[in-house]
Design a protein around this motif. Structure first.
Motif, PDB file in Angstrom:
ATOM      1  N   UNK A   1       1.788   2.507   7.700  1.00  0.00           N
ATOM      2  CA  UNK A   1       3.235   2.733   7.849  1.00  0.00           C
ATOM      3  C   UNK A   1       3.662   2.523   9.293  1.00  0.00           C
ATOM      4  N   UNK A   2       2.904   3.114  10.210  1.00  0.00           N
ATOM      5  CA  UNK A   2       3.270   3.022  11.632  1.00  0.00           C
ATOM      6  C   UNK A   2       3.168   1.589  12.131  1.00  0.00           C
ATOM      7  N   UNK A   3       2.097   0.912  11.741  1.00  0.00           N
ATOM      8  CA  UNK A   3       1.951  -0.494  12.146  1.00  0.00           C
ATOM      9  C   UNK A   3       3.121  -1.331  11.637  1.00  0.00           C
ATOM     10  N   UNK A   4       3.502  -1.085  10.396  1.00  0.00           N
ATOM     11  CA  UNK A   4       4.603  -1.861   9.813  1.00  0.00           C
ATOM     12  C   UNK A   4       5.922  -1.555  10.519  1.00  0.00           C
ATOM     13  N   UNK A   5       6.121  -0.309  10.904  1.00  0.00           N
ATOM     14  CA  UNK A   5       7.361   0.035  11.613  1.00  0.00           C
ATOM     15  C   UNK A   5       7.374  -0.644  12.983  1.00  0.00           C
ATOM     16  N   UNK A   6       6.217  -0.638  13.665  1.00  0.00           N
ATOM     17  CA  UNK A   6       6.151  -1.329  14.957  1.00  0.00           C
ATOM     18  C   UNK A   6       6.411  -2.819  14.770  1.00  0.00           C
TER      19      UNK A   6
ATOM     20  N   UNK B   1      -1.857   9.974  -1.393  1.00  0.00           N
ATOM     21  CA  UNK B   1      -1.636  10.278   0.016  1.00  0.00           C
ATOM     22  C   UNK B   1      -0.994   9.062   0.704  1.00  0.00           C
ATOM     23  N   UNK B   2      -0.079   9.350   1.596  1.00  0.00           N
ATOM     24  CA  UNK B   2       0.600   8.250   2.280  1.00  0.00           C
ATOM     25  C   UNK B   2      -0.297   7.673   3.375  1.00  0.00           C
ATOM     26  N   UNK B   3      -0.338   6.372   3.429  1.00  0.00           N
ATOM     27  CA  UNK B   3      -1.168   5.680   4.401  1.00  0.00           C
ATOM     28  C   UNK B   3      -0.401   5.564   5.717  1.00  0.00           C
ATOM     29  N   UNK B   4      -0.555   6.553   6.588  1.00  0.00           N
ATOM     30  CA  UNK B   4       0.243   6.593   7.823  1.00  0.00           C
ATOM     31  C   UNK B   4      -0.065   5.478   8.806  1.00  0.00           C
ATOM     32  N   UNK B   5      -1.363   5.151   9.052  1.00  0.00           N
ATOM     33  CA  UNK B   5      -1.605   4.061  10.017  1.00  0.00           C
ATOM     34  C   UNK B   5      -0.879   2.778   9.634  1.00  0.00           C
TER      35      UNK B   5
ATOM     36  N   UNK C   1       0.845  -1.191   0.000  1.00  0.00           N
ATOM     37  CA  UNK C   1       0.000   0.000   0.000  1.00  0.00           C
ATOM     38  C   UNK C   1       0.885   1.248   0.000  1.00  0.00           C
ATOM     39  N   UNK C   2       0.255   2.393   0.032  1.00  0.00           N
ATOM     40  CA  UNK C   2       1.044   3.633  -0.129  1.00  0.00           C
ATOM     41  C   UNK C   2       1.650   4.038   1.200  1.00  0.00           C
ATOM     42  N   UNK C   3       2.844   3.539   1.451  1.00  0.00           N
ATOM     43  CA  UNK C   3       3.485   3.785   2.737  1.00  0.00           C
ATOM     44  C   UNK C   3       4.804   4.505   2.533  1.00  0.00           C
ATOM     45  N   UNK C   4       5.291   5.044   3.634  1.00  0.00           N
ATOM     46  CA  UNK C   4       6.621   5.679   3.611  1.00  0.00           C
ATOM     47  C   UNK C   4       7.707   4.612   3.734  1.00  0.00           C
ATOM     48  N   UNK C   5       8.880   4.893   3.237  1.00  0.00           N
ATOM     49  CA  UNK C   5      10.049   4.010   3.383  1.00  0.00           C
ATOM     50  C   UNK C   5       9.747   2.581   2.930  1.00  0.00           C
TER      51      UNK C   5
END
Lengths: 293, 282
Positions: free
Chosen positions: B16-21, B10-14, A98-102
């Protein structure tokens, strides 16, 4: 006339390449397979003389409790791990696609477990299950976690599932991501117009389109998990009280050191038949599903 | 339609954060290994803090000791040698096989049969070959590193043949026809034209084969056990008793065993990921 001569050269070259390769393959793959099959009809201990005993090894296989338990354990382990790995890696792949950062950094991190050797990873997790997790269990007051999972016949197999999944999710995720990237964007746009979103979008649009990748993952996963060896060697060595003996481990352990060369050869032949049967079954069932979609 | 395009970028922040965790699950075991490898046994207490807190001093004494105990450089040398020789041989032999068989399959039933015969080897579990192979390699005098390489070259035929013949379907025959008209033999045409064109598939085969060989325990374990030589994973298995309850020493050794492939991955992750994806899609 000249053309014919050139084709002859091509044919000859191809034959000169193919024959040695087929011979090599026969010598180190088919020949040992045939030998294993022959040994399975003997009472060979791995050394000394031996006699042919007909089908006795095969009859004994079905009454041997230890062999039966190893099949039960291996199937339970492979089934649970295959389901777990495919669910986790599908979720992970959807996230990573999906559209994510990094994005590339995250993908690289999640693929990391796949490049590490199963044995060493097993040793590291062995420490985790023996010391860290029980300490955490005690601190949190959780009874069943306060002693090592690896020394309890009821939980040891779960520990192996955890380690095997930790490693395998990486590979399957990458395959699912590759699959998701084959889905053209306009399919989603068309779906969005029809009001498909969330779970329905996944179930009706995404999943059917990546079905071939689901097939690959199911077949490869199941096959690899049925052959589990490294993790067993590192984590439990088949224990406690033989509750986590996989088929490969039992064949290695008793065939090599236990003087059961002939008997375990019969076990290996049965194992081979089982693996082929399961793979063929999976492929036909899943291919049928693919066609229906 | 315009509005949708904006939403799409638009970047999917939720997520992204879940994946980083979620990365914690990947890094935690490695963090634990690093921390314990740098500690002394006296720093290990029976609670979580004892195992997971930072060491009082970052000393490399465990690593030097582990290198000495497990004969690290020899194991590393063996692992490197087995991996490099196997990868080179598989690329040369399997691409040739892929070419000869792939190009002949369309018009020859015999080659079709050969293809199926070789590829179906994928389903033969090592467990059934293991015991006869131990005897066979011993009788042939190749129960050593050479034997292990030969076995790898044979074991990876099914997978690599599948990959190379699959890739070959995308290479137009016209290229070879042109070379043939110019008087080039099939053998030369392969090395001069086909082999270089198959480069992306060579990368995939090299990555997949290298990872499999580098991490394999079972083949060297059963074939080379008489030689007293170790590969890196095999050394961890064979020196378990020497480590005893000194987990700090053991973890230093495990880390050393993981380090070469980790360094390789950090520098070549893009190629490795691409290689694996290529292999999976084919």
């Amino acid at each position: 006339m000249k053309k014919k001569h050139a084709m002859g050269n091509r044919e000859k070259t191809f034959l000169a390449i193919t024959i040695p390769i087929v011979l090599l393959f026969f010598c180190f793959n088919t020949l040992p397979l045939i030998k294993g099959f022959i040994y399975s009809f003997t009472n060979f201990k791995g050394y000394g003389n031996y006699d042919f005993v007909g089908l006795r090894n095969y009859v004994d296989l079905f009454s041997d409790g230890r062999v039966g338990r190893s099949y039960l354990f291996t199937f339970k382990f492979a089934l649970v791990s295959t389901i777990l790995v495919n669910v986790l890696s599908l979720i992970l792949a959807l996230g990573l696609n999906s559209k994510i950062k990094a994005k590339s950094a995250l993908r690289a991190v999640y693929f990391l477990p796949n490049i590490l050797g199963g044995l060493v990873v097993g040793y590291i997790f062995s420490f985790f299950f023996t010391y860290i997790l029980p300490a955490a269990g005690k601190a949190a007051g959780i009874e069943w976690l306060s002693s090592s999972m690896l020394s309890n016949t009821k939980t040891a197999w779960l520990a192996i599932v955890v380690v095997a999944c930790w490693q395998s999710v990486a590979m399957n995720t990458i395959i699912y991501i590759a699959g998701l990237q084959t889905v053209p964007e306009d399919v989603y746009e068309a779906g969005a117009i029809d009001g498909a979103s969330g779970w329905r979008k996944f179930k009706n649009l995404t999943f059917p389109l990546i079905m071939p990748f689901f097939t690959i993952n199911m077949v490869l996963c199941m096959k690899n998990f049925l052959m589990v060896f490294d993790q067993i060697m590192a984590l439990t060595k088949g224990g406690p009280s033989q509750s986590t003996e996989s088929i490969s481990y039992l064949i290695y352990q008793n065939g090599m050191g236990g003087g059961q060369f002939g008997f375990q050869s019969a076990n290996a032949v049965l194992f081979f038949v089982v693996i082929v049967a399961i793979s063929v079954f999976q492929m036909t069932v899943l291919n049928k599903k693919e066609e229906q979609l | 339609m315009m509005k949708k395009k904006v939403v799409d970028h638009r970047i999917n922040w939720p997520v992204t954060i879940l994946l980083i965790i979620g990365c914690v699950t990947i890094f935690f075991p490695l963090y634990m290994a690093v921390i314990i490898a740098f500690k002394q046994p006296s720093e290990m207490t029976n609670d979580i803090a004892g195992a997971l807190s930072l060491p009082s001093a970052f000393s490399f004494s465990n690593f030097t000791e582990a290198m000495r105990v497990t004969d690290f450089w020899h194991s590393l040398g063996n692992s490197l040698m087995l991996t490099i020789i196997t990868v080179i041989l598989t690329m040369l032999i399997h691409s040739l096989a892929g070419y000869a068989i792939g190009r002949s399959m369309a018009r020859s039933k015999a080659y079709n049969f050969v293809y199926l015969y070789l590829v179906s080897g994928m389903f033969v579990p090592f467990a059934i070959l293991m015991m006869p192979l131990i005897k066979q390699t011993a009788q042939m005098g190749i129960a050593n590193r050479a034997g292990v390489v030969i076995l790898y070259v044979v074991f990876y035929i099914p997978m690599n043949l599948l990959l190379y013949t699959g890739y070959l379907k995308n290479i137009p025959l016209a290229l070879e026809e042109a070379a043939r008209v110019d008087g080039s033999t099939t053998w030369h045409t392969f090395w001069r034209i086909i082999f270089p064109i198959m480069k992306p598939m060579h990368a995939t085969v090299a990555v997949l084969t290298a990872l499999a060989v580098w991490n394999d325990v079972m083949t060297p374990l059963v074939i080379m056990s008489g030689t007293g030589l170790n590969t890196l994973p095999l050394a961890q298995l064979n020196f378990q008793t020497q480590f005893g309850t000194n987990y700090n020493l053991a973890f230093a050794s495990y880390l050393l065993a993981l380090l070469p492939i980790l360094i390789f991955y950090i520098f070549c992750q893009k190629q490795i990921l691409n290689g694996v994806v290529n292999g999976a899609v084919k």
